[in-house]
Scaffold this active site. Structure first.
Site, PDB file in Angstrom:
ATOM      1  N   LYS A 131      15.129  22.455 -10.062  1.00  0.00           N
ATOM      2  CA  LYS A 131      14.486  21.178 -10.377  1.00  0.00           C
ATOM      3  C   LYS A 131      15.388  20.200 -11.120  1.00  0.00           C
ATOM      4  CE  LYS A 131      10.580  20.038 -10.146  1.00  0.00           C
ATOM      5  NZ  LYS A 131       9.343  20.523 -10.782  1.00  0.00           N
ATOM      6  N   SER A 137      14.095  22.291 -15.287  1.00  0.00           N
ATOM      7  CA  SER A 137      12.869  23.035 -15.536  1.00  0.00           C
ATOM      8  C   SER A 137      13.254  24.387 -16.126  1.00  0.00           C
ATOM      9  CB  SER A 137      12.115  23.241 -14.224  1.00  0.00           C
ATOM     10  OG  SER A 137      11.288  24.385 -14.314  1.00  0.00           O
ATOM     11  N   GLU A 149       9.382   9.088 -16.423  1.00  0.00           N
ATOM     12  CA  GLU A 149       7.967   9.398 -16.657  1.00  0.00           C
ATOM     13  C   GLU A 149       7.521   8.931 -18.043  1.00  0.00           C
ATOM     14  OE1 GLU A 149       7.002  13.507 -14.678  1.00  0.00           O
ATOM     15  OE2 GLU A 149       9.109  13.442 -15.255  1.00  0.00           O
ATOM     16  N   LYS A 181      -0.428  -2.417 -39.486  1.00  0.00           N
ATOM     17  CA  LYS A 181       1.011  -2.118 -39.398  1.00  0.00           C
ATOM     18  C   LYS A 181       1.422  -0.931 -38.541  1.00  0.00           C
ATOM     19  CE  LYS A 181       1.456  -3.944 -43.965  1.00  0.00           C
ATOM     20  NZ  LYS A 181      -0.060  -4.000 -43.974  1.00  0.00           N
ATOM     21  N   HIS A 227       0.834  -1.220   0.000  1.00  0.00           N
ATOM     22  CA  HIS A 227       0.000   0.000   0.000  1.00  0.00           C
ATOM     23  C   HIS A 227       0.867   1.268   0.000  1.00  0.00           C
ATOM     24  CE1 HIS A 227      -3.282  -2.754   1.335  1.00  0.00           C
ATOM     25  NE2 HIS A 227      -2.317  -3.272   2.072  1.00  0.00           N
TER      26      HIS A 227
HETATM   27  N1  ARG Z   1      -0.894  -3.007 -48.795  1.00  0.00           N
HETATM   28  C1  ARG Z   1      -1.620  -4.204 -48.568  1.00  0.00           C
HETATM   29  C2  ARG Z   1      -1.652  -4.520 -47.071  1.00  0.00           C
HETATM   30  O1  ARG Z   1      -0.870  -3.988 -46.375  1.00  0.00           O
HETATM   31  C3  ARG Z   1      -0.975  -5.355 -49.288  1.00  0.00           C
HETATM   32  C4  ARG Z   1      -1.900  -6.468 -49.624  1.00  0.00           C
HETATM   33  C5  ARG Z   1      -2.900  -6.034 -50.642  1.00  0.00           C
HETATM   34  N2  ARG Z   1      -3.729  -7.111 -51.074  1.00  0.00           N
HETATM   35  C6  ARG Z   1      -4.827  -6.905 -51.727  1.00  0.00           C
HETATM   36  N3  ARG Z   1      -5.514  -7.965 -52.048  1.00  0.00           N
HETATM   37  N4  ARG Z   1      -5.278  -5.722 -52.021  1.00  0.00           N
HETATM   38  O2  ARG Z   1      -2.443  -5.283 -46.590  1.00  0.00           O
END
Ligand code: ARG
Length: 475
Positions: A288, A282, A295, A330, A161
């Site tokens: 500081k 700071s 952080e 991605k 705690h």
């Molecule tokens: N740029 C696309 C992706 O990142 C690649 C695959 C595209 N495939 C398709 N059937 N349009 O997913």
């Protein structure tokens, strides 16, 4: 409507080009260019296999390979011009290949689709990220072990705690983070184990009629084996989800360490001091020293947990097989890779760099009647009291000490005997913080000797596992 002509790669049946908004929402080149090295490696392995199998000529394969090498150089040297019209990294590279080597570039896509191409690129990228995360975790563990060794006998308060609970050693505290980081490391290795299959050759979704050799490309790309189901191959992203889960847990651990560094480095605690290298000043308050790095490490789960939830949400309910939704897999994974790698490096740097105020830790360990449990244990051991009764007697002793504004070890014997006449002088031997930590010898306890043997255990285990990884890599 844009007046553009239809897409060179797939525009055969289209009369006109895409609307500007279509191009805007469709193009992924601004972020998937990060996969260029993997894309080129995948294409080279594919082209070589096609030639070995007699699907394309050796001359075409050689031209493709040399052209791809030239493109790799153009990209690394910053001479490549990426185009949004060419949508993504796959088509940017293939279109440039055609400019360099002419029509034989068009043979590269035989028995392949962007669906298996992106799957293999992304897997290679996540595989490398897991491997480098494992390396960074190992460096963090080594830094923690070094500090644990140095501070095996440094007494500090242990908290529950965030209230002083019982004395512990700073070495033991460091080893708690070694345990967490080692589990993170083992999660990396588990994820790598499952990820290590090549989807290349699954083609669009159904496989191909060309006599390709998927084992060959899997091996060339450093995968253990090819995936076994073409539909799954182009629609699976759970390797990325596993990376994000590993990353989210590791970042959570790091955030706790970072939070402790923030607390410990306040003047009120004063347990540690961060060097200039890991502090900032700071702009208005000249006195500081701010623990900004700690952080920011503490904040990284915001992005990384977000990435995990984001990809889980993108994938949820998607029908088999590929859907363009999956292009949204991605950016956040890339961000999580970068965030985790920075957080690990910063945490390791801070651990190596911290200066520890052992006097202050020790003094603080004695505050808050932290050896009260030791008193209760003494009453159980020496006087045979049931623990509950010992707890009650000790509570009264704490109340007396509190009233007299002294520590338990400074209570006169008469005061203790006024609570239980059987208490003797010998009780003082357990009331100090050193006696307390030295007595905690149960397996996994905080005693300095335990800490030293745990450090030896971890050093041996890390060496053994590194050897195993290496011989695994060779086989
Ligand atoms: N740029 C696309 C992706 O990142 C690649 C695959 C595209 N495939 C398709 N059937 N349009 O997913």
């Amino acid at each position: 409507m844009s007046q553009k002509t239809s897409n060179q790669m797939w525009g055969g049946r289209f009369a006109s080009g895409p609307d500007a908004i279509m191009e805007e929402i469709n193009a992924s080149i601004d972020f998937d260019r990060r996969l260029y090295a993997e894309d080129i490696a995948g294409s080279k392995a594919h082209a070589e296999m096609l030639a070995e199998q007699g699907i394309i000529s050796t001359a075409d394969a050689t031209a493709i390979r040399d052209g791809l090498d030239q493109i790799a150089a153009e990209i690394t040297e910053g001479r490549f011009s990426f185009s949004r019209e060419r949508e993504d990294i796959h088509m940017n590279i293939e279109a440039r290949l055609a400019e360099i080597i002419g029509p034989s570039a068009g043979r590269l896509h035989t028995a392949r689709s962007r669906n298996d191409q992106v799957a293999v690129d992304f897997r290679l990228h996540v595989k490398a990220a897991l491997q480098s995360t494992a390396g960074a975790l190992t460096r963090l563990i080594e830094a923690l072990l070094d500090r644990a060794e140095e501070h095996a006998g440094t007494v500090m308060p242990g908290f529950t705690h965030l209230q002083v609970a019982q004395p512990v050693t700073f070495g033991h505290h460091c080893l708690a983070y070694v345990e967490m980081a080692a589990r993170d490391l083992s999660r990396c290795r588990d994820a790598l184990e499952r990820l290590d299959e090549s989807p290349l050759g699954a083609a669009a979704l159904a496989g191909t009629g060309f006599p390709i050799d998927r084992h060959r490309t899997a091996q060339a790309l450093g995968f253990r084996e090819p995936t076994r189901n073409s539909l799954d191959s182009v629609s699976d992203r759970d390797f990325a989800l596993e990376f994000l889960a590993v990353a989210a847990i590791a970042a959570t651990h790091l955030s706790r360490l970072a939070e402790e560094i923030v607390i410990w480095s306040t003047p009120q605690f004063g347990f540690v001091r961060l060097s200039d290298a890991f502090s900032t000043g700071s702009s208005i308050m000249p006195q500081k020293r701010n623990p900004d790095a700690a952080e920011l490490v503490r904040a990284k789960p915001g992005r990384i947990n977000g990435a995990l939830i984001s990809l889980l949400t993108v994938m949820k309910g998607l029908p088999l097989t590929y859907s363009k939704d999956m292009q949204e897999d991605k950016e956040q994974v890339f961000d999580a890779i970068d965030s985790l790698s920075l957080a690990l490096a910063a945490a390791t740097g801070m651990i190596r760099d911290l200066s520890v105020d052992t006097e202050r830790m020790r003094a603080s360990a004695g505050h808050g009647y932290s050896t009260a449990t030791d008193l209760a244990d003494w009453l159980v051991r020496e006087l045979g009291l049931p623990f509950r009764e010992a707890h009650h007697v000790t509570g009264r002793a704490v109340a007396l000490a509190e009233a007299g504004k002294v520590g338990l070890e400074a209570l006169p014997l008469e005061a203790l005997q006024s609570i239980d006449g059987r208490i003797t002088e010998a009780v003082y031997s357990v009331l100090g913080v050193d006696a307390s930590v030295n007595s905690r010898t149960s397996f996994g306890g905080t005693a300095p000797d335990n800490v030293r043997s745990q450090i030896a255990y971890w050093r041996e285990r890390l060496t053994r596992e590194a050897d195993q990884q290496q011989s695994g890599d060779r086989s």
